[in-house]
Design a protein around this motif. Sequence first.
Motif, PDB file in Angstrom:
ATOM      1  N   SER A  86       6.706 -10.773   0.162  1.00 31.70           N
ATOM      2  CA  SER A  86       7.815 -11.428   0.765  1.00 31.70           C
ATOM      3  C   SER A  86       7.715 -11.732   2.292  1.00 31.70           C
ATOM      4  O   SER A  86       8.379 -12.638   2.894  1.00 31.70           O
ATOM      5  N   GLY A  87       6.695 -11.241   2.867  1.00 29.83           N
ATOM      6  CA  GLY A  87       6.549 -11.385   4.483  1.00 29.83           C
ATOM      7  C   GLY A  87       7.281 -10.600   5.171  1.00 29.83           C
ATOM      8  O   GLY A  87       7.439 -10.907   6.397  1.00 29.83           O
ATOM      9  N   GLU A  88       8.206  -9.730   4.301  1.00 28.09           N
ATOM     10  CA  GLU A  88       9.193  -8.909   5.258  1.00 28.09           C
ATOM     11  C   GLU A  88       8.709  -7.947   6.178  1.00 28.09           C
ATOM     12  O   GLU A  88       7.749  -7.248   5.839  1.00 28.09           O
ATOM     13  N   GLN A  89       9.082  -7.914   7.385  1.00 33.85           N
ATOM     14  CA  GLN A  89       8.585  -7.012   8.473  1.00 33.85           C
ATOM     15  C   GLN A  89       9.068  -5.628   8.285  1.00 33.85           C
ATOM     16  O   GLN A  89      10.443  -5.508   7.878  1.00 33.85           O
ATOM     17  N   ILE A  90       8.478  -4.900   8.423  1.00 32.06           N
ATOM     18  CA  ILE A  90       8.742  -3.368   8.485  1.00 32.06           C
ATOM     19  C   ILE A  90       8.619  -2.571  10.004  1.00 32.06           C
ATOM     20  O   ILE A  90       7.217  -2.850  10.357  1.00 32.06           O
ATOM     21  N   ARG A  91       9.471  -2.257  10.287  1.00 28.33           N
ATOM     22  CA  ARG A  91       9.293  -1.536  11.674  1.00 28.33           C
ATOM     23  C   ARG A  91       8.968   0.066  11.345  1.00 28.33           C
ATOM     24  O   ARG A  91       9.769   0.715  10.648  1.00 28.33           O
ATOM     25  N   ALA A  92       7.967   0.626  11.757  1.00 25.68           N
ATOM     26  CA  ALA A  92       7.511   2.231  11.521  1.00 25.68           C
ATOM     27  C   ALA A  92       7.247   2.995  12.676  1.00 25.68           C
ATOM     28  O   ALA A  92       7.310   2.589  13.678  1.00 25.68           O
ATOM     29  N   ASP A  93       7.141   4.236  12.207  1.00 25.67           N
ATOM     30  CA  ASP A  93       6.593   5.207  13.109  1.00 25.67           C
ATOM     31  C   ASP A  93       5.506   5.080  13.870  1.00 25.67           C
ATOM     32  O   ASP A  93       4.244   5.025  13.514  1.00 25.67           O
ATOM     33  N   SER A  94       5.711   4.697  15.141  1.00 25.64           N
ATOM     34  CA  SER A  94       4.674   4.505  16.271  1.00 25.64           C
ATOM     35  C   SER A  94       3.574   5.683  16.416  1.00 25.64           C
ATOM     36  O   SER A  94       2.758   5.465  16.794  1.00 25.64           O
ATOM     37  N   ALA A  95       4.196   6.681  15.879  1.00 25.67           N
ATOM     38  CA  ALA A  95       3.332   8.086  15.977  1.00 25.67           C
ATOM     39  C   ALA A  95       2.037   8.020  14.917  1.00 25.67           C
ATOM     40  O   ALA A  95       1.348   8.929  15.085  1.00 25.67           O
ATOM     41  N   GLU A  96       2.083   7.060  13.990  1.00 30.91           N
ATOM     42  CA  GLU A  96       1.030   6.841  13.303  1.00 30.91           C
ATOM     43  C   GLU A  96       0.280   5.508  13.203  1.00 30.91           C
ATOM     44  O   GLU A  96       0.387   4.529  12.338  1.00 30.91           O
ATOM     45  N   PRO A  97      -0.283   5.282  14.550  1.00 31.06           N
ATOM     46  CA  PRO A  97      -0.922   3.846  14.732  1.00 31.06           C
ATOM     47  C   PRO A  97      -2.133   3.655  13.348  1.00 31.06           C
ATOM     48  O   PRO A  97      -2.167   2.275  13.482  1.00 31.06           O
ATOM     49  N   LYS A  98      -2.689   4.570  12.963  1.00 34.74           N
ATOM     50  CA  LYS A  98      -3.961   4.273  12.158  1.00 34.74           C
ATOM     51  C   LYS A  98      -3.339   3.772  10.872  1.00 34.74           C
ATOM     52  O   LYS A  98      -3.763   2.969  10.092  1.00 34.74           O
ATOM     53  N   THR A  99      -2.189   4.435  10.545  1.00 32.65           N
ATOM     54  CA  THR A  99      -1.399   3.983   9.456  1.00 32.65           C
ATOM     55  C   THR A  99      -0.734   2.618   9.376  1.00 32.65           C
ATOM     56  O   THR A  99      -1.161   2.042   8.421  1.00 32.65           O
ATOM     57  N   ILE A 100      -0.342   2.433  10.374  1.00 29.94           N
ATOM     58  CA  ILE A 100       0.274   1.019  10.632  1.00 29.94           C
ATOM     59  C   ILE A 100      -1.011  -0.149  10.594  1.00 29.94           C
ATOM     60  O   ILE A 100      -0.774  -1.123  10.043  1.00 29.94           O
ATOM     61  N   GLN A 101      -2.068   0.305  11.323  1.00 23.43           N
ATOM     62  CA  GLN A 101      -3.281  -0.715  11.169  1.00 23.43           C
ATOM     63  C   GLN A 101      -3.750  -1.001   9.982  1.00 23.43           C
ATOM     64  O   GLN A 101      -4.161  -1.950   9.399  1.00 23.43           O
ATOM     65  N   TYR A 102      -3.734   0.160   8.973  1.00 26.58           N
ATOM     66  CA  TYR A 102      -4.218   0.086   7.785  1.00 26.58           C
ATOM     67  C   TYR A 102      -3.385  -0.982   6.935  1.00 26.58           C
ATOM     68  O   TYR A 102      -3.803  -1.871   6.084  1.00 26.58           O
ATOM     69  N   TYR A 103      -2.018  -0.591   6.985  1.00 25.65           N
ATOM     70  CA  TYR A 103      -1.046  -1.682   6.396  1.00 25.65           C
ATOM     71  C   TYR A 103      -1.153  -3.049   6.905  1.00 25.65           C
ATOM     72  O   TYR A 103      -1.287  -4.010   5.972  1.00 25.65           O
ATOM     73  N   LYS A 104      -1.427  -3.204   8.047  1.00 23.53           N
ATOM     74  CA  LYS A 104      -1.543  -4.486   8.631  1.00 23.53           C
ATOM     75  C   LYS A 104      -2.848  -5.600   8.027  1.00 23.53           C
ATOM     76  O   LYS A 104      -2.877  -6.399   7.398  1.00 23.53           O
ATOM     77  N   GLN A 105      -3.897  -4.368   7.789  1.00 17.44           N
ATOM     78  CA  GLN A 105      -5.128  -5.104   7.501  1.00 17.44           C
ATOM     79  C   GLN A 105      -4.841  -5.192   5.957  1.00 17.44           C
ATOM     80  O   GLN A 105      -5.905  -6.402   5.385  1.00 17.44           O
ATOM     81  N   MET A 106      -4.049  -4.880   5.278  1.00 16.64           N
ATOM     82  CA  MET A 106      -3.586  -5.015   3.762  1.00 16.64           C
ATOM     83  C   MET A 106      -2.904  -5.959   3.616  1.00 16.64           C
ATOM     84  O   MET A 106      -2.548  -6.415   2.560  1.00 16.64           O
ATOM     85  N   GLY A 107      -2.423  -6.801   4.776  1.00 20.34           N
ATOM     86  CA  GLY A 107      -1.738  -7.958   4.832  1.00 20.34           C
ATOM     87  C   GLY A 107       0.088  -7.871   4.780  1.00 20.34           C
ATOM     88  O   GLY A 107       0.631  -8.465   4.605  1.00 20.34           O
ATOM     89  N   PHE A 108       0.375  -6.542   5.320  1.00 24.21           N
ATOM     90  CA  PHE A 108       1.845  -6.150   5.320  1.00 24.21           C
ATOM     91  C   PHE A 108       2.140  -6.463   6.857  1.00 24.21           C
ATOM     92  O   PHE A 108       1.350  -6.383   7.621  1.00 24.21           O
ATOM     93  N   ARG A 109       3.438  -7.188   7.110  1.00 25.11           N
ATOM     94  CA  ARG A 109       3.878  -7.293   8.308  1.00 25.11           C
ATOM     95  C   ARG A 109       4.305  -5.997   8.865  1.00 25.11           C
ATOM     96  O   ARG A 109       5.649  -5.564   8.613  1.00 25.11           O
TER      97      ARG A 109
END
Length: 422
Positions: A315-338
């Motif tokens: 859906s391209g829906e944006q998720i605001r997430a815990d900034s203490a996990e930058p590697k996890t956020i980067q993984y989801y971005k690479q997988m195509g999540f906003r």
Amino acid sequence: MMIEKEVNPHFEDFIFDWTHKFYFLVGGYGSSKSYHVALKLVLKLLEEKRTALVVREVYDTIRDSCFALFEEICIEMELDDHIKFVTSPMQIRFPNGSKIIFKGMDKPAKLKSIHNVSIIWIEECSEVKYVGFKELIGRLRHPTLDLHMILSTNPVSTSNWCYKYFFKYKKNFILDDEELYRERVVIIKNTLYHHSTADDNLFLPKSYIEQLEELQVHDPDLYRIARKGRFGVNGKVVLPQFVEWSHEKVMDAIMEIRSPIKRAGMDFGFEESYNALVRLAVDHKEKILYIYWEYYKNKMTDDRTAIEIIEFKNSGEQIRADSAEPKTIQYYKQMGFRMRAAKKFPGSRSQYTKKIKRFKKIICSSNCPNVIGELKDLTYAVNKDGEIIEDEFSIDPHTFSAIWYALDDYEVSDLKGNVTYE
């Protein structure tokens, strides 16, 4: 052996009832529930050869409580010449070969040597940890005799495991505790529930009850526990405006909002913590927060979680997430999540909490049992002086963190109508 003993009428049926596996007794101070449990066990072990196990969380508390209570009862019934009390290790031996052994859950290794226990009494069961309770169920076994477990406690918070296990937790509903307070004795499947207060103890002095009544003014929480014998929320509730609605009603209400602000927020966890993802809708004009969707799991690797929340990618829906996990956020971005990191800064926990508290109403869908379980009765932690700590809570509420992140840059008005920029 003919035995005569005067008992409180409210406990008479309980003493002689052995038709259920579980007996759950909850009551206020001075209700005599522990006394009648001990009496029930003495009568049963005189009648049948059995081994009973009596447990408290801390072994050192048993001698002056349960062990002394059995001794008092046997002296009153003039049985002390027939029943032997051994103090080291604590044990009570009956003339027919029955015995009562005492253990503390602070020394769980000693439970492994126990065999053929057909009755267990957990005194102050709310103090015993849930893992200890499960361990004790496993120790309750005998090749031929019926098995019984008796649990007694003063009521504590509804967040305690014994309330969740025997009454209700999230979608697990067994018994409404209000029904127990009305009926006093309730039977649900293989469990007999028994409620008592000081009024049920005809041997209490009037001055004791008057002392309990005084708590109503000075300590309402303790009054509910000690005088009324009722479960509840201990401490100051963080979100008193939190309510639960049916999912259909929540979605209908969101449809009526002219320009709803929709957000999604995620807190990360793995072993003890949880991946908590929520969807929210804000009625900015009315200052109402709606929570209508949740994802809540732990022990999930990122790749497995990505599959289970694939709808956000699609859906391209944006998720605001815990900034203490930058590697996890980067993984989801690479997988195509906003996905983007929500702001964190010194004092942000307190500021986020204050922001959520400014909503006039927080309405949660019945389809979000974990949000309800964590937030409905969430209370502040307190320091050694009993003062609340504004950024610490009675539990670690992962869904609350997800809500914080979802509303990371939302501008919320306070109750005076001023816009606050967080």
